[in-house]
Design a protein around this motif. Sequence first.
Motif, PDB file in Angstrom:
ATOM      1  N   ALA A 132      27.561  15.629  73.829  1.00  0.00           N
ATOM      2  CA  ALA A 132      28.516  14.565  74.150  1.00  0.00           C
ATOM      3  C   ALA A 132      29.763  14.666  73.290  1.00  0.00           C
ATOM      4  O   ALA A 132      30.887  14.511  73.769  1.00  0.00           O
ATOM      5  CB  ALA A 132      27.860  13.198  73.961  1.00  0.00           C
ATOM      6  N   ALA A 133      29.562  14.953  71.994  1.00  0.00           N
ATOM      7  CA  ALA A 133      30.711  15.083  71.092  1.00  0.00           C
ATOM      8  C   ALA A 133      31.604  16.238  71.509  1.00  0.00           C
ATOM      9  O   ALA A 133      32.833  16.099  71.574  1.00  0.00           O
ATOM     10  CB  ALA A 133      30.216  15.279  69.659  1.00  0.00           C
ATOM     11  N   GLY A 134      30.996  17.396  71.816  1.00  0.00           N
ATOM     12  CA  GLY A 134      31.786  18.555  72.237  1.00  0.00           C
ATOM     13  C   GLY A 134      32.462  18.344  73.568  1.00  0.00           C
ATOM     14  O   GLY A 134      33.628  18.723  73.763  1.00  0.00           O
ATOM     15  N   SER A 135      31.740  17.730  74.504  1.00  0.00           N
ATOM     16  CA  SER A 135      32.304  17.488  75.833  1.00  0.00           C
ATOM     17  C   SER A 135      33.451  16.491  75.764  1.00  0.00           C
ATOM     18  O   SER A 135      34.475  16.643  76.441  1.00  0.00           O
ATOM     19  CB  SER A 135      31.221  16.977  76.779  1.00  0.00           C
ATOM     20  N   ALA A 136      33.272  15.442  74.954  1.00  0.00           N
ATOM     21  CA  ALA A 136      34.357  14.472  74.790  1.00  0.00           C
ATOM     22  C   ALA A 136      35.580  15.145  74.175  1.00  0.00           C
ATOM     23  O   ALA A 136      36.719  14.858  74.556  1.00  0.00           O
ATOM     24  CB  ALA A 136      33.888  13.317  73.914  1.00  0.00           C
ATOM     25  N   ALA A 137      35.339  16.069  73.237  1.00  0.00           N
ATOM     26  CA  ALA A 137      36.456  16.763  72.588  1.00  0.00           C
ATOM     27  C   ALA A 137      37.205  17.645  73.571  1.00  0.00           C
ATOM     28  O   ALA A 137      38.444  17.663  73.592  1.00  0.00           O
ATOM     29  CB  ALA A 137      35.941  17.595  71.413  1.00  0.00           C
ATOM     30  N   ILE A 138      36.462  18.389  74.389  1.00  0.00           N
ATOM     31  CA  ILE A 138      37.138  19.286  75.327  1.00  0.00           C
ATOM     32  C   ILE A 138      37.911  18.495  76.382  1.00  0.00           C
ATOM     33  O   ILE A 138      38.975  18.916  76.842  1.00  0.00           O
ATOM     34  CB  ILE A 138      36.123  20.247  75.994  1.00  0.00           C
ATOM     35  N   ALA A 139      37.381  17.328  76.742  1.00  0.00           N
ATOM     36  CA  ALA A 139      38.090  16.495  77.713  1.00  0.00           C
ATOM     37  C   ALA A 139      39.236  15.732  77.074  1.00  0.00           C
ATOM     38  O   ALA A 139      40.263  15.478  77.712  1.00  0.00           O
ATOM     39  CB  ALA A 139      37.108  15.508  78.359  1.00  0.00           C
ATOM     40  N   ALA A 140      39.075  15.366  75.798  1.00  0.00           N
ATOM     41  CA  ALA A 140      40.131  14.610  75.106  1.00  0.00           C
ATOM     42  C   ALA A 140      41.263  15.512  74.637  1.00  0.00           C
ATOM     43  O   ALA A 140      42.343  15.015  74.295  1.00  0.00           O
ATOM     44  CB  ALA A 140      39.540  13.865  73.909  1.00  0.00           C
ATOM     45  N   GLY A 141      41.037  16.829  74.614  1.00  0.00           N
ATOM     46  CA  GLY A 141      42.046  17.755  74.125  1.00  0.00           C
ATOM     47  C   GLY A 141      43.417  17.566  74.733  1.00  0.00           C
ATOM     48  O   GLY A 141      44.424  17.457  73.998  1.00  0.00           O
ATOM     49  N   PRO A 142      43.528  17.531  76.069  1.00  0.00           N
ATOM     50  CA  PRO A 142      44.857  17.331  76.662  1.00  0.00           C
ATOM     51  C   PRO A 142      45.511  16.012  76.268  1.00  0.00           C
ATOM     52  O   PRO A 142      46.734  15.944  76.103  1.00  0.00           O
ATOM     53  CB  PRO A 142      44.568  17.384  78.171  1.00  0.00           C
ATOM     54  N   ILE A 143      44.699  14.962  76.105  1.00  0.00           N
ATOM     55  CA  ILE A 143      45.258  13.658  75.734  1.00  0.00           C
ATOM     56  C   ILE A 143      45.782  13.704  74.303  1.00  0.00           C
ATOM     57  O   ILE A 143      46.913  13.298  74.018  1.00  0.00           O
ATOM     58  CB  ILE A 143      44.189  12.556  75.872  1.00  0.00           C
ATOM     59  N   VAL A 144      44.946  14.213  73.392  1.00  0.00           N
ATOM     60  CA  VAL A 144      45.362  14.322  71.992  1.00  0.00           C
ATOM     61  C   VAL A 144      46.584  15.233  71.875  1.00  0.00           C
ATOM     62  O   VAL A 144      47.548  14.931  71.172  1.00  0.00           O
ATOM     63  CB  VAL A 144      44.202  14.861  71.133  1.00  0.00           C
ATOM     64  N   GLY A 145      46.551  16.349  72.604  1.00  0.00           N
ATOM     65  CA  GLY A 145      47.680  17.264  72.581  1.00  0.00           C
ATOM     66  C   GLY A 145      48.954  16.626  73.086  1.00  0.00           C
ATOM     67  O   GLY A 145      50.026  16.796  72.490  1.00  0.00           O
ATOM     68  N   VAL A 163      36.435  10.240  79.821  1.00  0.00           N
ATOM     69  CA  VAL A 163      35.535   9.129  80.143  1.00  0.00           C
ATOM     70  C   VAL A 163      34.286   9.637  80.851  1.00  0.00           C
ATOM     71  O   VAL A 163      33.151   9.240  80.531  1.00  0.00           O
ATOM     72  CB  VAL A 163      36.266   8.088  81.009  1.00  0.00           C
ATOM     73  N   GLY A 164      34.473  10.524  81.810  1.00  0.00           N
ATOM     74  CA  GLY A 164      33.336  11.049  82.565  1.00  0.00           C
ATOM     75  C   GLY A 164      32.358  11.795  81.681  1.00  0.00           C
ATOM     76  O   GLY A 164      31.133  11.616  81.796  1.00  0.00           O
TER      77      GLY A 164
END
Length: 460
Positions: A151-164, A318-319
């Motif tokens: 979950a932590a890794g998946s959230a990170a990969i999905a959050a990457g574009p937002i953080v970027g 979120v997903g």
Amino acid sequence: MSLSQPSNSPNHTIPFGWIVGITSLAFVVAQLDVSIVNIALPPIAKTYQASISTLQWVIDAYTLAFAVLMLSAGNLSDLLGAKRIFQLGICIFGIASIGCGFAGSAAVLIGFRVLQGVGAATMIPSSLAILNQAFAHDPAKRVRAIGLWTAAGSAAIAAGPIVGGLLIEISNWRYIFFVNVPLCLAGFLFSFRLIQSKVSVNRGFDIAGQITWMLSITALIAVIIEWPNYGFNHPVIFGGLLFSAVMLITFLLIEKKVKHPMLPLHLFDSPTFNVLLLLGAVLNGAYYGTVFTLSLYLQNVLHYSSLHAGLAFLPLTVGFVISNLLSGRIINRYGIRRPILVGLVMFTLGFAGLFIAKENTPYWQLFLPFLIIPMGMGLAVPAMTTGILASVDKSLSGTASAALNTVRQAAGAIGVAIFGAIGVGGSTAVLHSISVSASITIGSTLAVIALIFKHLKNKK
């Protein structure tokens, strides 16, 4: 809460949350740098006057090094101890991130991206080995730990574009690399609380296998990236493919004969292991390649700013979070087969929704596919990882996790290379790449579903 583990289990005095938190931090920084760079591609291109091919190398230099070195890192984790390799990897990753942030040219950036991949390849199998060894006595707790780690890794990969997008909006693209430094420092310092696991003193290190594997995968991905520039009939392209095939065959022959293989071929005697490896390849190849294309689509076709494009990827975050957090309970109740199948159906439906992507598609029509794709993937991946680790002896947990993540990262690099190559040529080519990626993904996912029905038993 504290763990109640037998004395022969490593980390038995460390609280559950500490072990999961420390290992997950490494997975977060590794996965973050898979996707955070996608949103920075247009400003990077402006800084260096870079072509699509160069941008593909900025992405794939990382995933390629990640893929080709992970098997060796998994072996070293089993050979020298997971804690030592984990600490080495997180140090390398932090240093490489500083280099990426200060890179004065595209070539230097690509070079430090390779070094980041080395660090990631070292961190991931060792972190998963730490989890598997710590909770090997308790399958239910292992499922929960892997679910949280995933979950932590998946959230990170999905959050990457937002953080970027946010970092680019308030500063510039270089800060997408600097943000890794405090995370790596924290992970390194906290890792001293872990207890060193037993090492396999009687195992050797397969140098010949590592070299032939590295040459095979590197040549293959380089050929795919450069194919649009040279054409398939060019000697460089044809020769590269032939060289890749020869090195792959040589690698398999070495692994069959060497006393201590980097990749023990007896792992492939298990249909479960094979099907789950194929599943990992399909999921990562489709997801990485499509996110690369969608980043170009949002910014170059729909003309979103970096911030707006990053926020457009919010449903992916979120997903992933929702499905990953639920996956542990679902696996413990239903086994691995059902969540994988349900997840793949959702994954397929999400990619079917991408066919609506056109030059003037309103965002609300993209929202549902952007949500369903990660939800399906987030259900399938923890079950897949649990199944892989349960199918091997815990003494090979580093090697097994490395094999899975090697296949996933190699497939991700190939997905970026293929879908990126199709997207060369402006808006029309980008739109064509999205439809092609959706078609390939749907077909390959349906094939994997058929194999799961045939070969995968409902193991917990």
